[in-house]
Each structure stands twice: as structure tokens, then as C-alpha cells.
Design a protein around this motif. Structure first.
Motif, PDB file in Angstrom:
ATOM      1  N   ASN A  95       0.801  -1.200   0.066  1.00 32.95           N
ATOM      2  CA  ASN A  95      -0.005  -0.049   0.079  1.00 32.95           C
ATOM      3  C   ASN A  95       0.833   1.281   0.041  1.00 32.95           C
ATOM      4  OD1 ASN A  95       0.883  -0.544   2.612  1.00 32.95           O
ATOM      5  ND2 ASN A  95      -0.815   0.384   3.365  1.00 32.95           N
ATOM      6  N   ALA A  96       2.147   1.157  -0.541  1.00 38.13           N
ATOM      7  CA  ALA A  96       3.053   2.307  -0.494  1.00 38.13           C
ATOM      8  C   ALA A  96       2.662   3.327  -1.667  1.00 38.13           C
ATOM      9  CB  ALA A  96       4.287   1.723  -1.013  1.00 38.13           C
ATOM     10  N   TYR A  97       2.887   4.733  -0.955  1.00 41.80           N
ATOM     11  CA  TYR A  97       2.754   5.778  -1.942  1.00 41.80           C
ATOM     12  C   TYR A  97       3.856   6.595  -1.973  1.00 41.80           C
ATOM     13  CZ  TYR A  97       1.503  10.390  -3.264  1.00 41.80           C
ATOM     14  OH  TYR A  97       1.566  11.834  -3.921  1.00 41.80           O
ATOM     15  N   ILE A  98       4.717   6.614  -3.245  1.00 43.92           N
ATOM     16  CA  ILE A  98       5.873   7.305  -3.044  1.00 43.92           C
ATOM     17  C   ILE A  98       5.698   8.692  -3.486  1.00 43.92           C
ATOM     18  CG2 ILE A  98       7.983   7.189  -4.618  1.00 43.92           C
ATOM     19  CD1 ILE A  98       7.562   4.302  -5.143  1.00 43.92           C
ATOM     20  N   ASP A  99       6.049   9.525  -2.367  1.00 41.78           N
ATOM     21  CA  ASP A  99       5.768  10.926  -2.918  1.00 41.78           C
ATOM     22  C   ASP A  99       6.474  11.487  -4.108  1.00 41.78           C
ATOM     23  OD1 ASP A  99       5.649  13.790  -2.368  1.00 41.78           O
ATOM     24  OD2 ASP A  99       5.951  13.606  -0.209  1.00 41.78           O
ATOM     25  N   PRO A 100       5.949  12.050  -4.725  1.00 44.19           N
ATOM     26  CA  PRO A 100       6.528  12.788  -6.226  1.00 44.19           C
ATOM     27  C   PRO A 100       7.389  13.906  -6.075  1.00 44.19           C
ATOM     28  CG  PRO A 100       4.442  13.082  -6.132  1.00 44.19           C
ATOM     29  CD  PRO A 100       4.288  12.652  -4.812  1.00 44.19           C
ATOM     30  N   LEU A 101       7.371  14.588  -4.655  1.00 50.66           N
ATOM     31  CA  LEU A 101       8.137  15.550  -4.437  1.00 50.66           C
ATOM     32  C   LEU A 101       9.557  15.296  -3.893  1.00 50.66           C
ATOM     33  CD1 LEU A 101       5.587  18.072  -2.833  1.00 50.66           C
ATOM     34  CD2 LEU A 101       6.603  17.951  -5.042  1.00 50.66           C
ATOM     35  N   CYS A 102      10.563  16.140  -4.325  1.00 56.47           N
ATOM     36  CA  CYS A 102      11.856  15.985  -3.719  1.00 56.47           C
ATOM     37  C   CYS A 102      12.010  17.034  -3.019  1.00 56.47           C
ATOM     38  CB  CYS A 102      12.962  16.134  -4.844  1.00 56.47           C
ATOM     39  SG  CYS A 102      12.853  15.112  -6.044  1.00 56.47           S
ATOM     40  N   TYR A 103      12.296  16.949  -1.818  1.00 55.41           N
ATOM     41  CA  TYR A 103      12.306  18.067  -0.522  1.00 55.41           C
ATOM     42  C   TYR A 103      13.924  18.703  -0.427  1.00 55.41           C
ATOM     43  CZ  TYR A 103       7.469  16.801   0.055  1.00 55.41           C
ATOM     44  OH  TYR A 103       6.191  16.494   0.039  1.00 55.41           O
ATOM     45  N   PHE A 104      14.279  19.816  -1.091  1.00 54.29           N
ATOM     46  CA  PHE A 104      15.642  20.232  -1.002  1.00 54.29           C
ATOM     47  C   PHE A 104      15.676  21.037   0.167  1.00 54.29           C
ATOM     48  CE2 PHE A 104      15.116  19.044  -5.477  1.00 54.29           C
ATOM     49  CZ  PHE A 104      16.406  18.620  -5.855  1.00 54.29           C
ATOM     50  N   SER A 105      16.873  21.060   0.971  1.00 58.00           N
ATOM     51  CA  SER A 105      17.036  22.028   2.023  1.00 58.00           C
ATOM     52  C   SER A 105      18.636  22.563   2.094  1.00 58.00           C
ATOM     53  CB  SER A 105      16.934  21.279   3.435  1.00 58.00           C
ATOM     54  OG  SER A 105      17.702  20.228   3.515  1.00 58.00           O
ATOM     55  N   LEU A 106      18.451  23.804   2.633  1.00 58.59           N
ATOM     56  CA  LEU A 106      19.717  24.695   2.670  1.00 58.59           C
ATOM     57  C   LEU A 106      19.760  24.904   4.252  1.00 58.59           C
ATOM     58  CD1 LEU A 106      21.895  26.541   1.874  1.00 58.59           C
ATOM     59  CD2 LEU A 106      20.127  28.153   1.199  1.00 58.59           C
ATOM     60  N   LEU A 107      21.140  24.479   4.801  1.00 60.92           N
ATOM     61  CA  LEU A 107      21.437  24.961   6.108  1.00 60.92           C
ATOM     62  C   LEU A 107      22.433  25.699   6.112  1.00 60.92           C
ATOM     63  CD1 LEU A 107      20.701  21.622   8.157  1.00 60.92           C
ATOM     64  CD2 LEU A 107      19.357  23.451   8.000  1.00 60.92           C
ATOM     65  N   ARG A 108      22.600  26.747   6.930  1.00 56.21           N
ATOM     66  CA  ARG A 108      23.715  27.629   7.031  1.00 56.21           C
ATOM     67  C   ARG A 108      24.775  27.582   8.084  1.00 56.21           C
ATOM     68  NH1 ARG A 108      19.634  30.875   4.237  1.00 56.21           N
ATOM     69  NH2 ARG A 108      20.178  31.488   2.199  1.00 56.21           N
ATOM     70  N   PRO A 109      25.949  28.016   8.185  1.00 57.55           N
ATOM     71  CA  PRO A 109      26.715  27.991   9.315  1.00 57.55           C
ATOM     72  C   PRO A 109      25.742  28.197  10.670  1.00 57.55           C
ATOM     73  CG  PRO A 109      28.098  28.913   7.811  1.00 57.55           C
ATOM     74  CD  PRO A 109      26.660  29.007   7.112  1.00 57.55           C
ATOM     75  N   GLU A 110      26.260  27.446  11.703  1.00 53.70           N
ATOM     76  CA  GLU A 110      25.358  27.283  12.965  1.00 53.70           C
ATOM     77  C   GLU A 110      24.004  26.865  12.992  1.00 53.70           C
ATOM     78  OE1 GLU A 110      27.562  27.866  15.381  1.00 53.70           O
ATOM     79  OE2 GLU A 110      28.823  28.382  14.182  1.00 53.70           O
ATOM     80  N   ASP A 111      23.490  26.450  11.907  1.00 52.62           N
ATOM     81  CA  ASP A 111      22.138  25.848  11.802  1.00 52.62           C
ATOM     82  C   ASP A 111      22.283  24.130  12.133  1.00 52.62           C
ATOM     83  OD1 ASP A 111      20.759  28.082  10.796  1.00 52.62           O
ATOM     84  OD2 ASP A 111      20.677  27.266   8.832  1.00 52.62           O
ATOM     85  N   ARG A 112      21.202  23.857  12.791  1.00 55.84           N
ATOM     86  CA  ARG A 112      21.266  22.490  13.225  1.00 55.84           C
ATOM     87  C   ARG A 112      20.069  21.999  12.947  1.00 55.84           C
ATOM     88  NH1 ARG A 112      19.545  21.942  18.622  1.00 55.84           N
ATOM     89  NH2 ARG A 112      20.661  19.680  18.798  1.00 55.84           N
ATOM     90  N   MET A 113      19.622  20.589  13.100  1.00 51.50           N
ATOM     91  CA  MET A 113      18.171  20.178  13.328  1.00 51.50           C
ATOM     92  C   MET A 113      18.137  19.448  14.535  1.00 51.50           C
ATOM     93  SD  MET A 113      16.489  21.130  10.696  1.00 51.50           S
ATOM     94  CE  MET A 113      14.811  19.927  10.633  1.00 51.50           C
ATOM     95  N   VAL A 114      17.158  19.661  15.434  1.00 56.08           N
ATOM     96  CA  VAL A 114      17.033  18.925  16.821  1.00 56.08           C
ATOM     97  C   VAL A 114      16.861  17.299  16.301  1.00 56.08           C
ATOM     98  CG1 VAL A 114      16.249  20.787  17.853  1.00 56.08           C
ATOM     99  CG2 VAL A 114      14.701  19.426  16.868  1.00 56.08           C
ATOM    100  N   GLU A 115      17.160  16.435  17.506  1.00 56.91           N
ATOM    101  CA  GLU A 115      16.601  15.027  17.268  1.00 56.91           C
ATOM    102  C   GLU A 115      15.239  15.072  17.358  1.00 56.91           C
ATOM    103  OE1 GLU A 115      17.080  11.359  20.056  1.00 56.91           O
ATOM    104  OE2 GLU A 115      18.976  12.462  19.910  1.00 56.91           O
ATOM    105  N   HIS A 116      14.563  13.928  16.107  1.00 60.65           N
ATOM    106  CA  HIS A 116      13.283  13.911  16.176  1.00 60.65           C
ATOM    107  C   HIS A 116      13.091  12.546  15.341  1.00 60.65           C
ATOM    108  CE1 HIS A 116      14.511  15.822  12.246  1.00 60.65           C
ATOM    109  NE2 HIS A 116      13.665  15.365  11.836  1.00 60.65           N
TER     110      HIS A 116
END
Length: 197
Positions: A95-116
């Protein structure tokens, strides 16, 4: 229009799955594409945490349809590699649905992503789509910005071509960027069920 909603944890068919791949990145084509992109403010939503969370500072994001002619072929090939890998391992749900979108992201110096984690669902029409797998692909080499998978004891350096496929329940975060900009792209696979289940 799809709307994220809070819900109890979904019983994923595959849990705590992590797979690392190496793919070829065509920098000559990709970097001009990324540098010319229109980047917008990005805020992540995790339904299980019933709200939004932000990185330390604001990264930028943009989504493109994977089959849009402007998306470099190396990204389309990487996306196909990830999905083929899951299918070969017998992990792609019926029952898989493959999302057609590509989610590009840009992080700059000092940016981080919290654990999730990426568990969550989206209600769309008569269906509910539960996040099953996330695919993360680094697009350039930088200092810092490694992907941490603490429960698995793994760290993936921010090096172009490093690709990680993981089930939605795997906790992960991104270390602070120490220099330059970090470019990455994410793909998603959902399990779909009727809304009334």
C-alpha cells in the motif's frame, strides 16, 4: 490540500531500519540548480509531538516534483535507487505511496536540526498516509552537518553522495554546520490506508 494531524503511533511494518548507500552526484549540473533555486522559510511539523519545531536558526527549503524537467537527472536517479533498494529488500509495502516531491534543504553555518523522528500521518481525501520511510541524500561536502542516528550509534558525514534510507521511527538529527552551506534532498514513502480504519 493535505493537512497534518496528530495521532497515536502507527504500527509500521518495518521499524528501526537503516540502510546506507553511495550515489554519484553531478556537481556541474546540480550546483547551478541549487544556487538559482528560490529558498523559502522552512518549519518542520511532527504530528506526534503535536506541533512545530525549529532548528537553531532558520534553514531554507524548496520542493520540486521529481519528474519536473528542471530537477537534475542525478537526483531522479538517486531517488530511483532508494526505492529500488527497498523493493529489492522486500520492504516496500503493497500500500506504498511514493511522494513525487523532492524536498531540497539549505542549512547555513550554525544551523542544526534537533533530534526527532518522522512518524506522522497526513489525511488526504478518503485516505490516511502514514510516513513509512525517509531518504536523506547529501549534495555537497561541508564541515559539520553530519546526520546523527543516536539509537543506532551511527553518524553519516555530510559528504556528497552519502544517502541514508531509514524507517520513520528512527530518531535522527543534524549536527551544527561549521562552514559553508549544506545542501541536501529528502524523499518520502508513505503507507496508505482508508480514513475509516
Amino acid at each position: 490540500m493535505t493537512t497534518p494531524v496528530s495521532h497515536k503511533p502507527y504500527a509500521l511494518n518495518t521499524t528501526q531500519f537503516i540502510d546506507r548507500q553511495q550515489v554519484v552526484i553531478d556537481h556541474d549540473t546540480l550546483m547551478p540548480f541549487l544556487e538559482d533555486a528560490t529558498w523559502e522559510d522552512f518549519m518542520a511539523y511532527n504530528p506526534l509531538k503535536q506541533g512545530f519545531y525549529r532548528p537553531t536558526s532558520m534553514p531554507r527549503a524548496q520542493a520540486f516534483n521529481a519528474f519536473f524537467l528542471g530537477v537534475p537527472s542525478c537526483i531522479q536517479q538517486a531517488r530511483a535507487t532508494a526505492f529500488t533498494r527497498l523493493k529489492t529488500l522486500g520492504l516496500l509495502p503493497d500500500n506504498a505511496y511514493i511522494d513525487p516531491l523532492c524536498y531540497f534543504s539549505l542549512l547555513r553555518p550554525e544551523d542544526r536540526m534537533v533530534e526527532h523522528d518522522d512518524t506522522g500521518r497526513i489525511e488526504s481525501g478518503n485516505d490516511v498516509m502514514h510516513v513509512a520511510f525517509t531518504v536523506m541524500l547529501y549534495l555537497n561536502d561541508i564541515q559539520g552537518g553530519a546526520l546523527n542516528l543516536p539509537e543506532a550509534g551511527e553518524t553519516v558525514p555530510a559528504k556528497a553522495g552519502n544517502m541514508v534510507i531509514f524507517s520513520a521511527d528512527v530518531k535522527h538529527g543534524v549536527e551544527p554546520i561549521r562552514s559553508d552551506k549544506r545542501y541536501a534532498v529528502m524523499f518520502r514513502i508513505y503507507e496508505v490506508e482508508p480514513r475509516d480504519q
